[in-house]
Scaffold this motif. Structure first.
Motif, PDB file in Angstrom:
ATOM      1  N   GLN A 104      35.439   8.636  80.005  1.00 56.99           N
ATOM      2  CA  GLN A 104      35.336   8.207  81.401  1.00 56.99           C
ATOM      3  C   GLN A 104      34.346   9.069  82.169  1.00 56.99           C
ATOM      4  O   GLN A 104      33.517   8.559  82.933  1.00 56.99           O
ATOM      5  CB  GLN A 104      36.714   8.255  82.078  1.00 56.99           C
ATOM      6  N   LEU A 105      34.401  10.384  81.965  1.00 54.24           N
ATOM      7  CA  LEU A 105      33.466  11.281  82.648  1.00 54.24           C
ATOM      8  C   LEU A 105      32.023  11.017  82.213  1.00 54.24           C
ATOM      9  O   LEU A 105      31.111  11.008  83.043  1.00 54.24           O
ATOM     10  CB  LEU A 105      33.833  12.739  82.377  1.00 54.24           C
ATOM     11  N   GLU A 106      31.828  10.789  80.923  1.00 53.33           N
ATOM     12  CA  GLU A 106      30.471  10.500  80.458  1.00 53.33           C
ATOM     13  C   GLU A 106      29.993   9.135  80.956  1.00 53.33           C
ATOM     14  O   GLU A 106      28.810   8.961  81.234  1.00 53.33           O
ATOM     15  CB  GLU A 106      30.403  10.579  78.938  1.00 53.33           C
ATOM     16  N   LEU A 107      30.907   8.181  81.066  1.00 52.71           N
ATOM     17  CA  LEU A 107      30.527   6.879  81.622  1.00 52.71           C
ATOM     18  C   LEU A 107      30.113   7.036  83.077  1.00 52.71           C
ATOM     19  O   LEU A 107      29.099   6.463  83.509  1.00 52.71           O
ATOM     20  CB  LEU A 107      31.684   5.891  81.499  1.00 52.71           C
ATOM     21  N   ASP A 108      30.877   7.812  83.834  1.00 54.76           N
ATOM     22  CA  ASP A 108      30.519   8.062  85.239  1.00 54.76           C
ATOM     23  C   ASP A 108      29.151   8.749  85.343  1.00 54.76           C
ATOM     24  O   ASP A 108      28.329   8.382  86.178  1.00 54.76           O
ATOM     25  CB  ASP A 108      31.575   8.930  85.921  1.00 54.76           C
ATOM     26  N   ARG A 109      28.933   9.741  84.486  1.00 57.78           N
ATOM     27  CA  ARG A 109      27.652  10.438  84.490  1.00 57.78           C
ATOM     28  C   ARG A 109      26.506   9.507  84.104  1.00 57.78           C
ATOM     29  O   ARG A 109      25.439   9.525  84.722  1.00 57.78           O
ATOM     30  CB  ARG A 109      27.696  11.620  83.525  1.00 57.78           C
ATOM     31  N   THR A 110      26.747   8.656  83.129  1.00 55.10           N
ATOM     32  CA  THR A 110      25.720   7.702  82.691  1.00 55.10           C
ATOM     33  C   THR A 110      25.400   6.702  83.794  1.00 55.10           C
ATOM     34  O   THR A 110      24.227   6.399  84.054  1.00 55.10           O
ATOM     35  CB  THR A 110      26.187   6.969  81.425  1.00 55.10           C
ATOM     36  N   LEU A 111      26.437   6.188  84.445  1.00 55.23           N
ATOM     37  CA  LEU A 111      26.202   5.233  85.532  1.00 55.23           C
ATOM     38  C   LEU A 111      25.467   5.897  86.694  1.00 55.23           C
ATOM     39  O   LEU A 111      24.574   5.289  87.296  1.00 55.23           O
ATOM     40  CB  LEU A 111      27.515   4.633  86.008  1.00 55.23           C
ATOM     41  N   SER A 112      25.838   7.128  86.996  1.00 58.59           N
ATOM     42  CA  SER A 112      25.172   7.858  88.072  1.00 58.59           C
ATOM     43  C   SER A 112      23.696   8.090  87.742  1.00 58.59           C
ATOM     44  O   SER A 112      22.821   7.893  88.596  1.00 58.59           O
ATOM     45  CB  SER A 112      25.885   9.187  88.298  1.00 58.59           C
ATOM     46  N   GLY A 146      24.122   7.991  77.924  1.00 59.73           N
ATOM     47  CA  GLY A 146      24.768   7.952  76.621  1.00 59.73           C
ATOM     48  C   GLY A 146      26.069   8.722  76.588  1.00 59.73           C
ATOM     49  O   GLY A 146      26.521   9.290  77.581  1.00 59.73           O
ATOM     50  N   PHE A 147      26.650   8.751  75.422  1.00 64.02           N
ATOM     51  CA  PHE A 147      27.967   9.343  75.213  1.00 64.02           C
ATOM     52  C   PHE A 147      27.898  10.369  74.082  1.00 64.02           C
ATOM     53  O   PHE A 147      28.614  10.285  73.098  1.00 64.02           O
ATOM     54  CB  PHE A 147      28.980   8.252  74.857  1.00 64.02           C
ATOM     55  N   GLU A 148      27.028  11.339  74.219  1.00 65.32           N
ATOM     56  CA  GLU A 148      26.815  12.312  73.151  1.00 65.32           C
ATOM     57  C   GLU A 148      28.062  13.143  72.870  1.00 65.32           C
ATOM     58  O   GLU A 148      28.428  13.343  71.715  1.00 65.32           O
ATOM     59  CB  GLU A 148      25.631  13.222  73.487  1.00 65.32           C
ATOM     60  N   GLU A 149      28.719  13.634  73.898  1.00 63.30           N
ATOM     61  CA  GLU A 149      29.915  14.457  73.681  1.00 63.30           C
ATOM     62  C   GLU A 149      31.059  13.621  73.114  1.00 63.30           C
ATOM     63  O   GLU A 149      31.817  14.086  72.270  1.00 63.30           O
ATOM     64  CB  GLU A 149      30.355  15.132  74.991  1.00 63.30           C
ATOM     65  N   THR A 150      31.169  12.382  73.576  1.00 68.50           N
ATOM     66  CA  THR A 150      32.207  11.501  73.054  1.00 68.50           C
ATOM     67  C   THR A 150      31.962  11.225  71.582  1.00 68.50           C
ATOM     68  O   THR A 150      32.897  11.246  70.772  1.00 68.50           O
ATOM     69  CB  THR A 150      32.234  10.183  73.861  1.00 68.50           C
ATOM     70  N   LYS A 151      30.725  10.966  71.215  1.00 68.42           N
ATOM     71  CA  LYS A 151      30.391  10.743  69.801  1.00 68.42           C
ATOM     72  C   LYS A 151      30.687  11.982  68.978  1.00 68.42           C
ATOM     73  O   LYS A 151      31.216  11.884  67.863  1.00 68.42           O
ATOM     74  CB  LYS A 151      28.914  10.373  69.668  1.00 68.42           C
ATOM     75  N   ARG A 152      30.352  13.144  69.504  1.00 70.16           N
ATOM     76  CA  ARG A 152      30.596  14.385  68.785  1.00 70.16           C
ATOM     77  C   ARG A 152      32.100  14.607  68.580  1.00 70.16           C
ATOM     78  O   ARG A 152      32.541  14.976  67.490  1.00 70.16           O
ATOM     79  CB  ARG A 152      29.992  15.566  69.539  1.00 70.16           C
ATOM     80  N   GLN A 153      32.883  14.336  69.623  1.00 71.35           N
ATOM     81  CA  GLN A 153      34.333  14.496  69.514  1.00 71.35           C
ATOM     82  C   GLN A 153      34.918  13.506  68.509  1.00 71.35           C
ATOM     83  O   GLN A 153      35.821  13.847  67.746  1.00 71.35           O
ATOM     84  CB  GLN A 153      34.996  14.302  70.880  1.00 71.35           C
TER      85      GLN A 153
END
Length: 171
Positions: free
Chosen positions: A75-83, A151-158
């Motif tokens: 969710q945080l990465e989605l918010d950052r990506t949208l921003s 993108g979702f780099e941290e999510t992919k890494r996790q």
């Protein structure tokens, strides 16, 4: 005196027989106690089942906590990506008319300066083009820096780490 000897013989024999029978019973009891796995296996099996259930509950709670953290991260990465996407779109819309005006005025002014000092139209035009290339390169580099936020780099890494942990757990 002979009779007590006679009676002693059968008594000893009977006593020995009785003793052997007791020894055999004792051996049989010892063997059944030694090899009686139903009682030990039942409690060991119950302990194993309880241990497995405890581990399963711990794994389930860890998994649910991980999924909760993972969804928060996504969710945080989605918010950052949208921003970042909104910023890129806004900058692109603002940048288009301003970039055109800026390019023309800045490059034209620098081209005129080049022409003024060199008295050559070719030098003035080269300065004009070189200025345009530098400004476009600067804008492209800035947009590239903003794209790193997409993108979702941290999510992919996790997710990769979780898959690696699960595969290591089941090996």
């Amino acid at each position: 005196m002979g009779e007590p000897n006679r009676s002693d013989g059968p008594r000893d024999t009977f006593h020995k027989y009785d003793r052997r029978e007791d020894d055999n019973r004792w051996d049989a009891r010892a063997a059944t106690e030694e090899f009686d796995t139903t009682r030990d296996t039942g409690s060991a099996f119950e302990e194993d089942v309880e241990n497995v259930m405890t581990r399963a509950q711990a794994t389930l709670s860890l998994t649910s906590a991980w999924f909760s953290n993972f969804s928060t991260l996504a969710q945080l990465e989605l918010d950052r990506t949208l921003s970042a996407g909104k910023r890129i779109a806004a900058l692109s819309l603002i940048l288009l008319p301003l970039a055109f005006v800026l390019f023309v005025s800045l490059c034209g002014g620098l081209g005129l300066l080049g022409y003024y000092f060199s008295q050559s139209i070719y030098v003035g035009f080269a300065v004009f083009l070189f200025t345009q290339v530098l400004l476009l390169a600067g804008i492209a580099i800035y947009i590239n820096q903003l794209r790193k936020l997409l993108g979702f780099e941290e999510t992919k890494r996790q997710a990769r780490e979780a898959l690696n942990d699960v595969t290591e757990f089941f090996k």
